[in-house]
Design a protein around this motif. Structure first.
Motif, PDB file in Angstrom:
ATOM      1  N   THR A   1      38.323  38.636  31.352  1.00  0.00           N
ATOM      2  CA  THR A   1      37.703  40.022  32.047  1.00  0.00           C
ATOM      3  C   THR A   1      38.542  41.012  31.980  1.00  0.00           C
ATOM      4  OG1 THR A   1      38.320  39.276  34.157  1.00  0.00           O
ATOM      5  CG2 THR A   1      36.112  38.592  33.429  1.00  0.00           C
ATOM      6  N   ASN A   2      38.181  42.182  32.320  1.00  0.00           N
ATOM      7  CA  ASN A   2      38.911  43.514  32.319  1.00  0.00           C
ATOM      8  C   ASN A   2      38.742  44.575  33.391  1.00  0.00           C
ATOM      9  OD1 ASN A   2      37.664  45.656  31.040  1.00  0.00           O
ATOM     10  ND2 ASN A   2      37.298  43.972  29.656  1.00  0.00           N
ATOM     11  N   LYS A   3      39.647  45.075  33.602  1.00  0.00           N
ATOM     12  CA  LYS A   3      39.344  46.620  34.458  1.00  0.00           C
ATOM     13  C   LYS A   3      39.193  47.909  33.667  1.00  0.00           C
ATOM     14  CE  LYS A   3      39.901  44.826  39.124  1.00  0.00           C
ATOM     15  NZ  LYS A   3      40.450  44.882  40.456  1.00  0.00           N
ATOM     16  N   VAL A   4      39.320  47.817  32.405  1.00  0.00           N
ATOM     17  CA  VAL A   4      39.375  49.044  31.377  1.00  0.00           C
ATOM     18  C   VAL A   4      38.614  50.006  31.750  1.00  0.00           C
ATOM     19  CG1 VAL A   4      39.539  49.708  29.105  1.00  0.00           C
ATOM     20  CG2 VAL A   4      40.402  47.517  29.589  1.00  0.00           C
ATOM     21  N   LYS A   5      37.481  50.032  32.002  1.00  0.00           N
ATOM     22  CA  LYS A   5      36.439  50.981  32.442  1.00  0.00           C
ATOM     23  C   LYS A   5      36.888  51.653  33.731  1.00  0.00           C
ATOM     24  CE  LYS A   5      31.511  52.165  32.841  1.00  0.00           C
ATOM     25  NZ  LYS A   5      30.260  51.555  32.567  1.00  0.00           N
ATOM     26  N   GLU A   6      37.395  51.071  34.779  1.00  0.00           N
ATOM     27  CA  GLU A   6      37.575  51.569  36.054  1.00  0.00           C
ATOM     28  C   GLU A   6      39.066  52.298  35.705  1.00  0.00           C
ATOM     29  OE1 GLU A   6      36.814  48.384  35.434  1.00  0.00           O
ATOM     30  OE2 GLU A   6      35.490  47.644  37.137  1.00  0.00           O
TER      31      GLU A   6
ATOM     32  N   LEU B   1      47.000  45.108  21.218  1.00  0.00           N
ATOM     33  CA  LEU B   1      45.774  46.101  21.705  1.00  0.00           C
ATOM     34  C   LEU B   1      45.841  46.268  23.095  1.00  0.00           C
ATOM     35  CD1 LEU B   1      43.929  48.405  21.122  1.00  0.00           C
ATOM     36  CD2 LEU B   1      42.114  46.536  20.765  1.00  0.00           C
ATOM     37  N   GLY B   2      45.659  44.855  23.721  1.00  0.00           N
ATOM     38  CA  GLY B   2      45.734  44.917  25.085  1.00  0.00           C
ATOM     39  C   GLY B   2      47.171  45.590  26.088  1.00  0.00           C
ATOM     40  N   PHE B   3      47.988  45.236  25.456  1.00  0.00           N
ATOM     41  CA  PHE B   3      49.460  46.045  25.848  1.00  0.00           C
ATOM     42  C   PHE B   3      49.567  47.390  25.585  1.00  0.00           C
ATOM     43  CE2 PHE B   3      51.285  41.940  26.238  1.00  0.00           C
ATOM     44  CZ  PHE B   3      52.295  42.102  27.232  1.00  0.00           C
TER      45      PHE B   3
ATOM     46  N   GLU C   1      48.586  42.743  33.100  1.00  0.00           N
ATOM     47  CA  GLU C   1      48.183  41.660  34.004  1.00  0.00           C
ATOM     48  C   GLU C   1      47.367  42.366  35.036  1.00  0.00           C
ATOM     49  OE1 GLU C   1      52.427  41.926  35.390  1.00  0.00           O
ATOM     50  OE2 GLU C   1      51.488  41.891  33.558  1.00  0.00           O
ATOM     51  N   ASP C   2      47.406  43.775  35.383  1.00  0.00           N
ATOM     52  CA  ASP C   2      46.480  44.345  36.400  1.00  0.00           C
ATOM     53  C   ASP C   2      45.198  45.065  35.750  1.00  0.00           C
ATOM     54  OD1 ASP C   2      48.177  43.891  38.210  1.00  0.00           O
ATOM     55  OD2 ASP C   2      49.492  45.614  38.192  1.00  0.00           O
ATOM     56  N   VAL C   3      45.197  44.773  34.191  1.00  0.00           N
ATOM     57  CA  VAL C   3      44.107  45.401  33.510  1.00  0.00           C
ATOM     58  C   VAL C   3      43.292  44.233  33.145  1.00  0.00           C
ATOM     59  CG1 VAL C   3      43.270  46.783  31.352  1.00  0.00           C
ATOM     60  CG2 VAL C   3      45.194  47.541  32.895  1.00  0.00           C
ATOM     61  N   PHE C   4      43.958  43.080  32.507  1.00  0.00           N
ATOM     62  CA  PHE C   4      43.212  41.988  31.913  1.00  0.00           C
ATOM     63  C   PHE C   4      43.494  40.762  32.693  1.00  0.00           C
ATOM     64  CE2 PHE C   4      43.851  45.177  28.633  1.00  0.00           C
ATOM     65  CZ  PHE C   4      42.757  45.043  27.988  1.00  0.00           C
ATOM     66  N   PHE C   5      42.507  39.861  32.801  1.00  0.00           N
ATOM     67  CA  PHE C   5      42.466  38.610  33.595  1.00  0.00           C
ATOM     68  C   PHE C   5      41.665  37.524  32.794  1.00  0.00           C
ATOM     69  CE2 PHE C   5      41.636  42.695  36.123  1.00  0.00           C
ATOM     70  CZ  PHE C   5      42.851  42.648  37.132  1.00  0.00           C
ATOM     71  N   ILE C   6      42.351  36.527  33.214  1.00  0.00           N
ATOM     72  CA  ILE C   6      41.746  35.173  32.703  1.00  0.00           C
ATOM     73  C   ILE C   6      41.124  34.345  33.687  1.00  0.00           C
ATOM     74  CG2 ILE C   6      42.270  33.057  31.126  1.00  0.00           C
ATOM     75  CD1 ILE C   6      44.483  34.442  30.268  1.00  0.00           C
ATOM     76  N   ASP C   7      39.746  34.107  33.519  1.00  0.00           N
ATOM     77  CA  ASP C   7      38.872  33.210  34.531  1.00  0.00           C
ATOM     78  C   ASP C   7      39.087  31.798  33.919  1.00  0.00           C
ATOM     79  OD1 ASP C   7      37.428  31.842  36.195  1.00  0.00           O
ATOM     80  OD2 ASP C   7      35.816  33.241  35.880  1.00  0.00           O
ATOM     81  N   PHE C   8      39.755  30.817  34.385  1.00  0.00           N
ATOM     82  CA  PHE C   8      39.907  29.582  33.905  1.00  0.00           C
ATOM     83  C   PHE C   8      38.956  28.660  34.409  1.00  0.00           C
ATOM     84  CE2 PHE C   8      44.405  30.821  33.604  1.00  0.00           C
ATOM     85  CZ  PHE C   8      44.424  30.703  32.168  1.00  0.00           C
ATOM     86  N   GLU C   9      37.925  28.921  35.194  1.00  0.00           N
ATOM     87  CA  GLU C   9      36.636  28.151  35.557  1.00  0.00           C
ATOM     88  C   GLU C   9      35.849  27.663  34.364  1.00  0.00           C
ATOM     89  OE1 GLU C   9      34.728  29.143  39.092  1.00  0.00           O
ATOM     90  OE2 GLU C   9      36.462  29.715  40.260  1.00  0.00           O
ATOM     91  N   GLU C  10      35.499  26.548  34.677  1.00  0.00           N
ATOM     92  CA  GLU C  10      34.568  25.885  33.455  1.00  0.00           C
ATOM     93  C   GLU C  10      33.398  26.480  33.700  1.00  0.00           C
ATOM     94  OE1 GLU C  10      35.625  23.728  30.837  1.00  0.00           O
ATOM     95  OE2 GLU C  10      37.434  24.205  31.547  1.00  0.00           O
TER      96      GLU C  10
END
Length: 71
Positions: free
Chosen positions: A5-10, A47-49, A60-69
């Motif tokens: 997930t990400n906060k690019v738009k915000e 590209l993320g960087f 790490e303040d823009v992109f996040f990994i949700d590890f929940e199944e």
């Protein structure tokens, strides 16, 4: 399966950047930025960087990994 997930738009909006502006600054199309913001496309590490740098944020303040199944 992990989901990115990400906060690019915000972050983009808080810097008064249009999707076109961010796209030009990182060297991709506006459609790529739209897909990233809508979480339909996970950018490459490079590209993320680039996006994080242009937004003056840590990656790490823009992109996040949700590890929940998801079932």
């Amino acid at each position: 399966m992990a989901k990115i997930t990400n906060k690019v738009k915000e972050n983009r909006k808080s810097r008064n950047l249009r999707q076109e502006d961010l796209a030009a600054l990182v060297g991709v199309s506006r459609q790529t930025i739209i897909a990233i913001e809508n979480e339909k496309y996970s950018p490459s590490l490079e590209l993320g960087f680039k996006i994080a740098k242009v937004l003056n944020e840590k990656v790490e303040d823009v992109f996040f990994i949700d590890f929940e199944e998801t079932t």
